[in-house]
Design a protein around this motif. Structure first.
Motif, PDB file in Angstrom:
ATOM      1  N   TYR A   1       0.832  -1.207   0.000  1.00 13.48           N
ATOM      2  CA  TYR A   1       0.000   0.000   0.000  1.00 13.48           C
ATOM      3  C   TYR A   1       0.867   1.257   0.000  1.00 13.48           C
ATOM      4  O   TYR A   1       0.482   2.285  -0.572  1.00 13.48           O
ATOM      5  N   ALA A   2       2.037   1.179   0.631  1.00 14.91           N
ATOM      6  CA  ALA A   2       2.947   2.320   0.631  1.00 14.91           C
ATOM      7  C   ALA A   2       3.449   2.612  -0.775  1.00 14.91           C
ATOM      8  O   ALA A   2       3.524   3.779  -1.192  1.00 14.91           O
ATOM      9  N   LEU A   3       3.785   1.565  -1.531  1.00 14.68           N
ATOM     10  CA  LEU A   3       4.249   1.775  -2.904  1.00 14.68           C
ATOM     11  C   LEU A   3       3.160   2.405  -3.751  1.00 14.68           C
ATOM     12  O   LEU A   3       3.410   3.357  -4.510  1.00 14.68           O
ATOM     13  N   LEU A   4       1.941   1.891  -3.624  1.00 16.28           N
ATOM     14  CA  LEU A   4       0.836   2.468  -4.385  1.00 16.28           C
ATOM     15  C   LEU A   4       0.514   3.882  -3.906  1.00 16.28           C
ATOM     16  O   LEU A   4       0.201   4.770  -4.711  1.00 16.28           O
ATOM     17  N   GLY A   5       0.594   4.097  -2.591  1.00 18.86           N
ATOM     18  CA  GLY A   5       0.344   5.429  -2.059  1.00 18.86           C
ATOM     19  C   GLY A   5       1.360   6.442  -2.565  1.00 18.86           C
ATOM     20  O   GLY A   5       1.005   7.580  -2.909  1.00 18.86           O
ATOM     21  N   LEU A   6       2.631   6.043  -2.628  1.00 18.48           N
ATOM     22  CA  LEU A   6       3.667   6.931  -3.160  1.00 18.48           C
ATOM     23  C   LEU A   6       3.379   7.303  -4.610  1.00 18.48           C
ATOM     24  O   LEU A   6       3.503   8.469  -5.010  1.00 18.48           O
ATOM     25  N   ALA A   7       2.990   6.296  -5.409  1.00 20.81           N
ATOM     26  CA  ALA A   7       2.696   6.567  -6.815  1.00 20.81           C
ATOM     27  C   ALA A   7       1.490   7.491  -6.955  1.00 20.81           C
ATOM     28  O   ALA A   7       1.478   8.411  -7.789  1.00 20.81           O
ATOM     29  N   LEU A   8       0.461   7.271  -6.147  1.00 21.14           N
ATOM     30  CA  LEU A   8      -0.727   8.121  -6.213  1.00 21.14           C
ATOM     31  C   LEU A   8      -0.419   9.555  -5.810  1.00 21.14           C
ATOM     32  O   LEU A   8      -0.898  10.505  -6.431  1.00 21.14           O
ATOM     33  N   VAL A   9       0.371   9.723  -4.754  1.00 20.57           N
ATOM     34  CA  VAL A   9       0.735  11.071  -4.306  1.00 20.57           C
ATOM     35  C   VAL A   9       1.555  11.773  -5.373  1.00 20.57           C
ATOM     36  O   VAL A   9       1.368  12.970  -5.646  1.00 20.57           O
ATOM     37  N   LEU A  10       2.474  11.043  -6.013  1.00 15.45           N
ATOM     38  CA  LEU A  10       3.296  11.625  -7.070  1.00 15.45           C
ATOM     39  C   LEU A  10       2.428  12.153  -8.203  1.00 15.45           C
ATOM     40  O   LEU A  10       2.572  13.307  -8.638  1.00 15.45           O
ATOM     41  N   VAL A  11       1.514  11.323  -8.690  1.00 14.75           N
ATOM     42  CA  VAL A  11       0.674  11.728  -9.820  1.00 14.75           C
ATOM     43  C   VAL A  11      -0.245  12.877  -9.423  1.00 14.75           C
ATOM     44  O   VAL A  11      -0.414  13.845 -10.182  1.00 14.75           O
ATOM     45  N   PHE A  12      -0.850  12.794  -8.236  1.00 13.26           N
ATOM     46  CA  PHE A  12      -1.782  13.840  -7.825  1.00 13.26           C
ATOM     47  C   PHE A  12      -1.063  15.176  -7.627  1.00 13.26           C
ATOM     48  O   PHE A  12      -1.594  16.227  -7.990  1.00 13.26           O
ATOM     49  N   ALA A  13       0.137  15.146  -7.058  1.00  7.52           N
ATOM     50  CA  ALA A  13       0.864  16.390  -6.811  1.00  7.52           C
ATOM     51  C   ALA A  13       1.197  17.110  -8.111  1.00  7.52           C
ATOM     52  O   ALA A  13       1.154  18.340  -8.179  1.00  7.52           O
ATOM     53  N   VAL A  14       1.504  16.355  -9.158  1.00  7.95           N
ATOM     54  CA  VAL A  14       1.928  16.972 -10.416  1.00  7.95           C
ATOM     55  C   VAL A  14       0.744  17.306 -11.317  1.00  7.95           C
ATOM     56  O   VAL A  14       0.734  18.347 -11.974  1.00  7.95           O
ATOM     57  N   THR A  15      -0.272  16.441 -11.360  1.00  4.27           N
ATOM     58  CA  THR A  15      -1.345  16.589 -12.347  1.00  4.27           C
ATOM     59  C   THR A  15      -2.724  16.823 -11.751  1.00  4.27           C
ATOM     60  O   THR A  15      -3.659  17.106 -12.496  1.00  4.27           O
ATOM     61  N   ARG A  16      -2.898  16.662 -10.440  1.00  3.15           N
ATOM     62  CA  ARG A  16      -4.195  16.734  -9.760  1.00  3.15           C
ATOM     63  C   ARG A  16      -5.134  15.602 -10.204  1.00  3.15           C
ATOM     64  O   ARG A  16      -6.348  15.728 -10.124  1.00  3.15           O
ATOM     65  N   VAL A  17      -4.546  14.514 -10.662  1.00  5.55           N
ATOM     66  CA  VAL A  17      -5.313  13.332 -11.058  1.00  5.55           C
ATOM     67  C   VAL A  17      -5.171  12.267  -9.984  1.00  5.55           C
ATOM     68  O   VAL A  17      -4.054  11.929  -9.581  1.00  5.55           O
ATOM     69  N   ILE A  18      -6.296  11.752  -9.491  1.00  6.49           N
ATOM     70  CA  ILE A  18      -6.280  10.604  -8.579  1.00  6.49           C
ATOM     71  C   ILE A  18      -6.308   9.354  -9.457  1.00  6.49           C
ATOM     72  O   ILE A  18      -7.341   9.006 -10.033  1.00  6.49           O
ATOM     73  N   LEU A  19      -5.184   8.699  -9.584  1.00 11.01           N
ATOM     74  CA  LEU A  19      -5.010   7.635 -10.572  1.00 11.01           C
ATOM     75  C   LEU A  19      -5.645   6.338 -10.080  1.00 11.01           C
ATOM     76  O   LEU A  19      -4.971   5.406  -9.638  1.00 11.01           O
TER      77      LEU A  19
ATOM     78  N   VAL B   1      13.852   5.853  -1.389  1.00 11.10           N
ATOM     79  CA  VAL B   1      15.135   6.566  -1.498  1.00 11.10           C
ATOM     80  C   VAL B   1      15.294   7.149  -2.898  1.00 11.10           C
ATOM     81  O   VAL B   1      15.746   8.289  -3.070  1.00 11.10           O
ATOM     82  N   GLY B   2      14.910   6.373  -3.918  1.00 14.55           N
ATOM     83  CA  GLY B   2      15.041   6.848  -5.286  1.00 14.55           C
ATOM     84  C   GLY B   2      14.185   8.077  -5.560  1.00 14.55           C
ATOM     85  O   GLY B   2      14.649   9.026  -6.201  1.00 14.55           O
ATOM     86  N   LEU B   3      12.948   8.076  -5.064  1.00 20.04           N
ATOM     87  CA  LEU B   3      12.093   9.247  -5.259  1.00 20.04           C
ATOM     88  C   LEU B   3      12.646  10.468  -4.527  1.00 20.04           C
ATOM     89  O   LEU B   3      12.594  11.589  -5.046  1.00 20.04           O
ATOM     90  N   TYR B   4      13.183  10.235  -3.320  1.00 12.61           N
ATOM     91  CA  TYR B   4      13.761  11.355  -2.575  1.00 12.61           C
ATOM     92  C   TYR B   4      14.933  11.974  -3.342  1.00 12.61           C
ATOM     93  O   TYR B   4      15.013  13.196  -3.505  1.00 12.61           O
ATOM     94  N   LEU B   5      15.825  11.122  -3.841  1.00 11.84           N
ATOM     95  CA  LEU B   5      16.982  11.630  -4.586  1.00 11.84           C
ATOM     96  C   LEU B   5      16.543  12.258  -5.905  1.00 11.84           C
ATOM     97  O   LEU B   5      17.099  13.271  -6.332  1.00 11.84           O
ATOM     98  N   PHE B   6      15.543  11.670  -6.534  1.00 14.37           N
ATOM     99  CA  PHE B   6      15.067  12.200  -7.815  1.00 14.37           C
ATOM    100  C   PHE B   6      14.505  13.604  -7.653  1.00 14.37           C
ATOM    101  O   PHE B   6      14.789  14.499  -8.464  1.00 14.37           O
ATOM    102  N   PHE B   7      13.722  13.827  -6.592  1.00 10.40           N
ATOM    103  CA  PHE B   7      13.077  15.130  -6.418  1.00 10.40           C
ATOM    104  C   PHE B   7      14.000  16.170  -5.795  1.00 10.40           C
ATOM    105  O   PHE B   7      13.720  17.367  -5.895  1.00 10.40           O
ATOM    106  N   THR B   8      15.059  15.747  -5.141  1.00  5.21           N
ATOM    107  CA  THR B   8      15.938  16.711  -4.475  1.00  5.21           C
ATOM    108  C   THR B   8      17.261  16.950  -5.206  1.00  5.21           C
ATOM    109  O   THR B   8      17.865  18.003  -5.036  1.00  5.21           O
ATOM    110  N   ARG B   9      17.688  15.990  -6.036  1.00  4.14           N
ATOM    111  CA  ARG B   9      19.011  16.110  -6.653  1.00  4.14           C
ATOM    112  C   ARG B   9      18.976  16.284  -8.173  1.00  4.14           C
ATOM    113  O   ARG B   9      19.915  16.848  -8.732  1.00  4.14           O
ATOM    114  N   SER B  10      17.935  15.792  -8.843  1.00  2.07           N
ATOM    115  CA  SER B  10      17.922  15.839 -10.305  1.00  2.07           C
ATOM    116  C   SER B  10      17.126  17.040 -10.803  1.00  2.07           C
ATOM    117  O   SER B  10      16.182  17.497 -10.148  1.00  2.07           O
ATOM    118  N   ILE B  11      17.526  17.539 -11.976  1.00  2.00           N
ATOM    119  CA  ILE B  11      16.848  18.691 -12.559  1.00  2.00           C
ATOM    120  C   ILE B  11      15.429  18.321 -12.987  1.00  2.00           C
ATOM    121  O   ILE B  11      14.493  19.129 -12.878  1.00  2.00           O
TER     122      ILE B  11
END
Length: 343
Positions: A20-38, A208-218
């Motif tokens: 559920y955490a993996l799915l929750g992370l994916a849902l939060v990612l999509v909603f934050a960027v697009t406002r879509v509840i996937l 960890v990958g999402l954290y590094l992706f959002f904080t370190r990559s352009i």
């Protein structure tokens, strides 16, 4: 309730909460960027392992499917072709999309001819992956600046369409897939399936990958900019459409890999994605659909409640889990300010 029962329930809660955490992370990612509840995210989770069945040797799957291209490959190719038609003024993009459609069918044909199991594992993910960003382009991007409710209605309709197609593609039965790691490891009093450790490892890697992706990559910072202020991001040369494609692709990848790792533990079927995705949505709601750490905490809470309810009141376990939404929604409604309909 003795210590042995508590140990088993805790292990079960951790396993379910991780998914559920993996799915929750994916849902939060999509909603934050697009406002879509996937909502269809659960379908992506089961599409990948069900596609993998078509690539398994007949002596492993118990089915004679060699040479047959799975329906998900035709779906992905059709959606990419439709995308190319909509973007027909951009010849370079049209060429890439048509090449991608042919590539998906080629990968599916290759896998259906009989490949090593590890290669079929990867091919199943690659076949399903384009369905995510194509869904954004075909169904959500045309409704630019729509309300969250409108996006939700589209997402629910897409979920039912994908679930119906899953029944057509794979039939109603469940499939038993071979694990990557067989056997069990006893931790204290609880025997834990070794396949579950891969689920835990991927969950940690994804966080960890999402954290590094959002904080370190352009690219991650560009997605964060779209999440904070889409209009401001556009003024800085960041395309919200491109951000939507990337967010859907990352969410679909997380769901596909999660499904492939989870499949040996649950024997997937076309209908299982809905409840898994819905409980991931509950985890995301507990995190306010804005916070990744809170989404993980919410997922572990959902897993714990489900494990406890399955022991104390198994007939009502799903109702008890979904009842977690009520105090959160009540609190958020009390915190929000009432505004006029036009606003």
């Amino acid at each position: 309730m003795d210590w042995t029962i508590v140990s088993f329930l805790t292990a079960d809660a951790l396993q379910n909460g991780t998914i559920y955490a993996l799915l929750g992370l994916a849902l939060v990612l999509v909603f934050a960027v697009t406002r879509v509840i996937l909502v269809p995210l659960g379908e992506f989770l089961v599409f990948a392992p069900l596609t993998y069945v078509w690539f398994l040797p007949s002596e492993v799957s118990g089915l004679n499917l060699q040479g047959q291209i799975p329906g998900t490959a035709w779906l992905a190719a059709a959606m990419l072709t439709w995308w190319a038609v909509l973007d027909r003024t951009n010849l370079r993009r049209v060429g890439l999309l048509l090449l991608g459609a042919l590539g998906v069918l080629g990968l599916a044909w290759w896998g259906a001819q009989g490949v090593p199991m590890w290669l079929g594992w990867l091919l199943a993910i690659l076949v399903v992956l384009p369905i995510g960003p194509a869904s954004y382009r075909l169904f959500f991007e045309p409704a630019k600046n729509a309300s969250v409710l409108t996006y939700l209605i589209i997402a629910v309709g897409l979920h039912f369409a994908f679930m119906g197609l899953g029944l057509v593609f794979f039939g109603p039965e469940q499939f038993r897939l071979p694990p990557i790691l067989s056997g069990q490891t006893t931790l204290g009093l609880v025997p834990v399936n070794n396949q579950a450790f891969l689920v835990y490892g991927f969950a940690l890697l994804a966080m960890v990958g999402l954290y590094l992706f959002f904080t370190r990559s352009i690219f991650g910072k560009a997605l964060r900019a779209c999440a904070v202020n889409r209009y401001g991001a556009r003024l800085l040369g960041i395309s919200p459409s491109q951000a939507g494609y990337v967010s859907f692709a990352i969410a679909t990848l997380i769901a596909c890999v999660s499904g492939m790792l989870l499949a040996p533990l649950i024997s997937p079927a076309y209908f299982q994605g809905f409840l898994l995705g819905l409980k991931g949505f509950v985890a995301g709601i507990l995190g306010g659909l804005v916070s990744y750490p809170l989404a993980v905490v919410g997922a572990l809470l959902v897993g714990a409640m489900e494990s406890w309810a399955s022991f104390q009141a198994s007939a009502y376990k799903d109702a008890i889990v979904f009842a977690l939404l009520l105090p959160i929604l009540l609190w958020r409604s009390l915190q929000s300010q009432e505004i006029g309909e036009e606003d």
